[in-house]
Enzyme design. Sequence first.
Site, mmCIF file in Angstrom:
data_model
loop_
_atom_site.group_PDB
_atom_site.id
_atom_site.type_symbol
_atom_site.label_atom_id
_atom_site.label_comp_id
_atom_site.label_asym_id
_atom_site.label_seq_id
_atom_site.Cartn_x
_atom_site.Cartn_y
_atom_site.Cartn_z
ATOM 1 N N HIS A 137 43.250 45.931 38.755
ATOM 2 C CA HIS A 137 41.976 45.630 38.102
ATOM 3 C C HIS A 137 40.867 45.983 39.103
ATOM 4 O O HIS A 137 41.084 45.937 40.310
ATOM 5 C CB HIS A 137 41.964 44.125 37.800
ATOM 6 C CG HIS A 137 40.808 43.624 36.999
ATOM 7 N ND1 HIS A 137 39.564 43.406 37.556
ATOM 8 C CD2 HIS A 137 40.697 43.285 35.695
ATOM 9 C CE1 HIS A 137 38.751 42.946 36.607
ATOM 10 N NE2 HIS A 137 39.418 42.863 35.477
ATOM 11 N N ASP A 214 47.245 39.236 43.357
ATOM 12 C CA ASP A 214 46.228 38.961 42.347
ATOM 13 C C ASP A 214 46.946 38.348 41.152
ATOM 14 O O ASP A 214 47.589 39.050 40.377
ATOM 15 C CB ASP A 214 45.516 40.269 41.981
ATOM 16 C CG ASP A 214 44.632 40.137 40.740
ATOM 17 O OD1 ASP A 214 44.597 39.039 40.146
ATOM 18 O OD2 ASP A 214 43.991 41.127 40.369
ATOM 19 N N GLN A 217 46.339 37.348 35.890
ATOM 20 C CA GLN A 217 47.092 37.398 34.642
ATOM 21 C C GLN A 217 48.389 36.608 34.724
ATOM 22 O O GLN A 217 48.832 36.032 33.742
ATOM 23 C CB GLN A 217 47.422 38.860 34.280
ATOM 24 C CG GLN A 217 46.218 39.690 33.920
ATOM 25 C CD GLN A 217 45.483 39.172 32.704
ATOM 26 O OE1 GLN A 217 46.068 38.539 31.828
ATOM 27 N NE2 GLN A 217 44.196 39.397 32.651
ATOM 28 N N LYS A 240 41.878 31.825 32.512
ATOM 29 C CA LYS A 240 42.987 32.542 31.884
ATOM 30 C C LYS A 240 44.222 31.645 31.793
ATOM 31 O O LYS A 240 45.275 32.051 31.329
ATOM 32 C CB LYS A 240 43.308 33.817 32.670
ATOM 33 C CG LYS A 240 42.176 34.854 32.617
ATOM 34 C CD LYS A 240 42.598 36.141 33.276
ATOM 35 C CE LYS A 240 41.429 37.004 33.712
ATOM 36 N NZ LYS A 240 40.744 37.687 32.626
ATOM 37 N N CYS A 378 38.587 47.061 32.628
ATOM 38 C CA CYS A 378 38.227 47.009 34.052
ATOM 39 C C CYS A 378 39.335 47.608 34.901
ATOM 40 O O CYS A 378 39.633 47.121 35.998
ATOM 41 C CB CYS A 378 37.923 45.585 34.503
ATOM 42 S SG CYS A 378 36.486 44.906 33.688
#
Lengths: 421, 149
Positions: A137, A214, A217, A240, A378
């Site tokens: 991302h 990261d 998600q 999220k 993104c």
Amino acid sequence: MSPAVDPLCSPIPRRPFDVGRVREDFPALHQRVQGKPLIYLDNAATTQKPRPVLEAIRRFYEQDCSNVHRGVHTLSQRATEAYERARETVRRFLNARSEEEIIFVRGTTEAINLVAHSFGRRYVRAGDEILISAMEHHSNIVPWQILCEETGARLRVAPINDDGELLLDEFERLLTARTRLVAITHLSNALGTIPPVREIIRLAHARGVPVLLDGAQAVAHVKVDVQELDCDFYAFSGHKLYGPTGIGVLYGKAEWLEAMPPYQGGGDMISSVTFEKTTYNRLPYKFEAGTPHIAGAIGLGAAIEYVATLGLDAIAAHERDLLIYATEAVSGIPGLRLIGTAREKASILSFTLEGIHPHDIGTILDHEGIAIRAGHHCAQPVMERFGVPATARVSFALYNTREEVDALVMALQKVREVFGL
Amino acid sequence: MNDLRDLYQEVLLDHSKRPRNFGVLADADHQAVGHNPLCGDKVVVYLRMDGDRIADIRFQGQGCAVSQASASMMTESVKGKTRAEAEALFKRFHELLTGTAGPETVSELGKLAIFAGVRKYPVRVKCATLAWHTLHAALARKAETVSTE
């Protein structure tokens, strides 16, 4: 080290996973859009919020609203306790060793920027390298580009194959004596790919290179145990994960966080200030300058507890069933091309329809009450890799159903009809 | 479904599938690039001016049906028009999309009036106006990329 396999299961009673009952917990799901019942399939952008989260935020503002870490009065003590309880909930959720390793930030983006700024300032020099992957991302690309520009370091990018899987050999080849940090997604927002993070971390650590994951998600779909993964940093956002926007977490191993300089200066991050010298506060407060998003942290704590009562295993199994069902259902639609077909993937179905731009798909689906994302997500380098300007992206959460997938497939047929296909 | 048909009219779908005046204009003396960062739509408008008149116009680009059809129909509408006439048409087109156009304006727009259906889709207004903003930039000889953001 804690021997617990499931860091959250012990104190919270599980309830059997029943999607019908679960949906009752989410007020926003029960509305009509364009005259049709809302089908919310844009969960990778943000998730809807369950009642316990909304109630926790409301309770704070109605009863305990006060600043933390400074008042001697009752409300401030209650606010401080609730805020620090949320930190402990996050610690258990990630199975971190200590609460001092849990830094509250605004979201994944700020968490990554914190590491780029603070770790970067301390450890990255001209000629060094930061290694990322081709499926990141923008928020796991741009902070490193800025760091590289400032320091003269170089950004290296490990490639992916046509299924959207990381080429581990290439990744290993790019790990060199110059690599200072590996920063990689735990679940690609554009492709759904789950890279082999254990192997990545093992390879990097074998060369003494720390790894940032990261988890924006991943956290809502994959069980995360930072000790078992042995990652050095883990970043995620609350919103999220069924929590509020504006709150997120950076996990960092204490030895790194101790060695890193502060990210921002201000109140709460100091233990004493004179005009001659300032002594920084201990962890985690060294990295939490200013009044934090107290209500957000409390809301995130409630969201994590909500997820824990259902169990991430049960959630993941439900979503896996949905993804398999949906992948099969859409594969019969003429002209549909899946973008992201990794063997290890979760929760995300990214696709294009021949002759129809994703933006038009998004508008027509909205007409059917179906919310999806259309665009580059993104992740423009990913779009470029697959030779498409954009994709339509369906992303699942714990409250989605097979019936919603059926409605989606019907609506996609309608999209083709509108375009005379 | 009616709103949807108002948006995706046959004329629009036809222009999006078979855009007119599509491609590079080899002897262009004005050009500009337009970009909609929200969805990645991109349009390049090429002009060959004859004094104050648009002697020829072509465009290249990729994007949604609305943006491609709008670009295609724009090229047909402004070819042969003066700079001032083209700018005036852009103004009326913008009024149409923002719902401030009177009935006279709508009739002046001719077949461009089919874009009235976009009004109900505020996020799509940018798609329809991208080519026009780019034309405006090309006429003004602005070298930089225009953005709808």
